[in-house]
Scaffold this motif. Structure first.
Motif, PDB file in Angstrom:
ATOM      1  N   ARG A  79      33.195   8.409  63.126  1.00 17.89           N
ATOM      2  CA  ARG A  79      33.977   9.633  62.950  1.00 17.89           C
ATOM      3  C   ARG A  79      33.179  10.819  63.489  1.00 17.89           C
ATOM      4  N   ALA A  80      33.891  11.733  64.105  1.00 23.34           N
ATOM      5  CA  ALA A  80      33.267  12.940  64.653  1.00 23.34           C
ATOM      6  C   ALA A  80      34.239  14.091  64.487  1.00 23.34           C
ATOM      7  N   SER A  81      33.708  15.300  64.439  1.00 19.46           N
ATOM      8  CA  SER A  81      34.572  16.477  64.308  1.00 19.46           C
ATOM      9  C   SER A  81      35.242  16.776  65.642  1.00 19.46           C
ATOM     10  N   LYS A  82      36.423  17.343  65.558  1.00 19.98           N
ATOM     11  CA  LYS A  82      37.151  17.721  66.773  1.00 19.98           C
ATOM     12  C   LYS A  82      36.369  18.764  67.555  1.00 19.98           C
ATOM     13  N   GLN A  83      35.693  19.654  66.841  1.00 19.78           N
ATOM     14  CA  GLN A  83      34.969  20.726  67.510  1.00 19.78           C
ATOM     15  C   GLN A  83      33.830  20.187  68.368  1.00 19.78           C
ATOM     16  N   ILE A  84      33.068  19.225  67.845  1.00 14.96           N
ATOM     17  CA  ILE A  84      31.918  18.736  68.617  1.00 14.96           C
ATOM     18  C   ILE A  84      32.372  17.971  69.845  1.00 14.96           C
ATOM     19  N   LEU A  85      33.494  17.263  69.747  1.00 11.58           N
ATOM     20  CA  LEU A  85      34.001  16.549  70.912  1.00 11.58           C
ATOM     21  C   LEU A  85      34.550  17.515  71.950  1.00 11.58           C
TER      22      LEU A  85
ATOM     23  N   LYS B 186      42.987   8.628  57.066  1.00 10.82           N
ATOM     24  CA  LYS B 186      42.606   9.278  55.814  1.00 10.82           C
ATOM     25  C   LYS B 186      42.971  10.765  55.862  1.00 10.82           C
ATOM     26  N   ASP B 187      41.991  11.649  55.636  1.00 13.11           N
ATOM     27  CA  ASP B 187      42.259  13.088  55.631  1.00 13.11           C
ATOM     28  C   ASP B 187      41.692  13.749  56.885  1.00 13.11           C
ATOM     29  N   ASN B 188      41.699  13.018  58.003  1.00  9.37           N
ATOM     30  CA  ASN B 188      41.150  13.555  59.246  1.00  9.37           C
ATOM     31  C   ASN B 188      41.843  14.833  59.694  1.00  9.37           C
ATOM     32  N   PHE B 189      43.174  14.871  59.569  1.00  7.20           N
ATOM     33  CA  PHE B 189      43.920  16.010  60.076  1.00  7.20           C
ATOM     34  C   PHE B 189      43.517  17.302  59.362  1.00  7.20           C
ATOM     35  N   SER B 190      43.409  17.243  58.045  1.00  7.83           N
ATOM     36  CA  SER B 190      43.073  18.451  57.289  1.00  7.83           C
ATOM     37  C   SER B 190      41.615  18.852  57.468  1.00  7.83           C
ATOM     38  N   LYS B 191      40.764  17.901  57.816  1.00 11.00           N
ATOM     39  CA  LYS B 191      39.338  18.186  57.968  1.00 11.00           C
ATOM     40  C   LYS B 191      38.917  18.331  59.425  1.00 11.00           C
ATOM     41  N   ASN B 192      39.869  18.291  60.346  1.00 12.87           N
ATOM     42  CA  ASN B 192      39.561  18.413  61.777  1.00 12.87           C
ATOM     43  C   ASN B 192      38.597  17.321  62.243  1.00 12.87           C
TER      44      ASN B 192
END
Length: 463
Positions: free
Chosen positions: A267-273, A427-433
């Motif tokens: 898993r990685a944050s949308k921002q870092i990608l 899981k809760d990826n959408f809410s946590k970006n």
């Protein structure tokens, strides 16, 4: 041009001269014009700063006494700072001479420098206070302030010009509060030289799949019919048609090999990608390599239980000496006997799998003249032994070996090639970006002839 200060004497002088012009020239209109022109001209000779300051004081209900006092103090401190600057210049020149002569500064010189710097610091504090007072006095003025900072005083000082300030680094020897690269000093000013890219972990050479015959499937199960027995009753017969021909027997068995899934994710944050474009491709490559690494271990030593493949080494027959006695037997001899065992089972072994440690030990084998038996340190030949290719992989434990007919005895079936999928719906990826990156593949392994493979442990301590 140096301007004059506005004083009572100066003002009286101007008024007297302006009044006497009409008297001397006569009470003519032009004489009055000349008198007015003289008064106007004198205004350009006056330093307007005190006038402006006086105007501001008047607007604040003051009479200018505070301004005079602050200006006097400012001038006094400025003069003292100038004197300190002159002393520092003289000290710097003396220090240069002393360094050239003795290669170091004396204790007395260091003490003098410390004293001058301390006095300079005290005067700077007083000068700053005076500057603040002047700023408060000039707060209602639209004219720019004429107050000079300490740095401007130093720069504009003629006596500071031409000084070789390289001596500063040498003078700092005597300063107690030295500037260093520590975090408690000036370390935060040093910017690291960040190199682009990512230094990845080492990767093994993956080779087991290269030995096995490839294949593809569109199902979740591989079924094949395997011959399990053959009774050969072939014999010479007469031409008598009444005699029955001998009958042989062949037994078959239906074997199933299920398609297994090998997968993992990160898993990685949308921002870092988004911000690190290189990271996406790097993760993709690392996840694919992780699949290949686990695949090689499964093809070789999968247990066959649960979600594991039934590996070749797991199904191979154990090594047993075919009955050949070898004097001073080595690892090389034992591998040749294992190849013979496969050949006696009617299979021509076309590959050898060893641990990199064992293969290095075999390559370093020397004769009585200390010459390498197999290896050529200056050659680029592929690793082979007894004309068979050798695969050295860390998936094989040191001390174990595997030989066999890989192309004929086994086949790998790919149901789904290795792929990488990115999704926010986990899981809760959408809410946590967050983004989930998953890599997986599906494959099956069919070992048609376990007897085509021979496994064992080396019987002697070294090659």
């Amino acid at each position: 041009m140096k301007k004059l200060k506005l004083s009572p004497v100066f003002m009286l002088s101007v008024i007297f001269i302006a009044a006497i012009i009409p008297v001397v020239s006569g009470l003519e209109p032009m004489s009055f014009v000349a008198s007015g022109a003289f008064v106007a001209a004198t205004t350009f000779l006056i330093d307007k700063t005190p006038v402006a300051l006086f105007r501001k004081h008047a607007q604040a209900g003051e009479v200018g006494e505070d301004l005079k006092r602050v200006e006097a103090e400012y001038k006094q401190v400025g003069a003292q700072l100038k004197q300190i600057g002159d002393d520092l210049k003289a000290q710097a020149e003396a220090s240069q001479k002393e360094l050239k002569k003795n290669a170091e500064l004396s204790a007395e010189t260091k003490t003098n420098v410390d004293k001058l710097l301390t006095e300079q610091g005290v005067l700077q504090a007083r000068l700053t206070a005076a500057e603040q007072k002047l700023v408060q006095v000039e707060g209602n003025s639209n004219e720019p302030s004429r107050v000079l900072s300490l740095g401007q005083h130093v720069v504009q000082s003629e006596k500071f010009e031409g000084v070789d300030w390289n001596v500063t680094s040498k003078l700092s020897i005597g300063i107690n509060a030295a500037i260093t690269s520590l975090d408690t000093s000036a370390g935060s000013l040093v910017v690291p030289d960040r190199q682009p890219g990512i230094v990845g972990l080492p990767q093994r050479r993956l080779t087991i799949r290269d030995l096995i015959a490839p294949g593809r499937t569109g199902s979740n199960m591989i079924e094949y019919v395997k011959e399990t027995g053959f009774t050969n009753n072939a014999a010479p017969v007469s031409e008598n048609p009444t005699n029955d021909k001998p009958e042989s027997d062949i037994d078959f068995e239906l074997v199933q090999s299920g398609v297994k899934t090998i997968a993992h994710l990160v898993r990685a944050s949308k921002q870092i990608l988004d911000d690190a474009a290189q990271l996406s491709s790097y993760i993709d490559a690392r996840l694919r390599y992780g699949l290949q690494l686990k695949e090689e271990l499964q093809l070789l030593k999968g247990s066959g239980t649960g979600n594991n493949l039934n590996g070749i080494y797991t199904q191979a027959v154990a090594y047993a000496n075919p009955g050949v006695t070898v004097q001073n037997q080595t690892w090389i001899d034992q591998l040749r006997l294992a190849l013979l065992q496969a050949e006696l089972a009617e299979y021509y072994a076309d590959g050898i799998v060893l641990s990199p440690i064992d293969w290095a030990s075999i390559e370093l084998t020397k004769d009585t003249q200390n010459k390498y038996i197999l290896a050529n340190p200056f050659g680029l030949t592929m690793p082979t032994l007894w004309s068979r290719p050798v695969v050295a992989t860390q998936s094989m434990d040191a001390g174990d070996f595997l030989v066999g007919a890989f192309k004929l005895g086994a086949q790998v079936y790919d149901r789904e090639d290795a792929n990488v999928v990115i999704s926010t719906e986990d899981k809760d990826n959408f809410s946590k970006n967050m983004i989930t990156i998953r890599a997986e593949e599906r494959l099956a392994l069919a070992v048609y002839r376990p007897e085509a493979f021979v496994k064992g442990e080396f019987e002697v301590a070294s090659a």
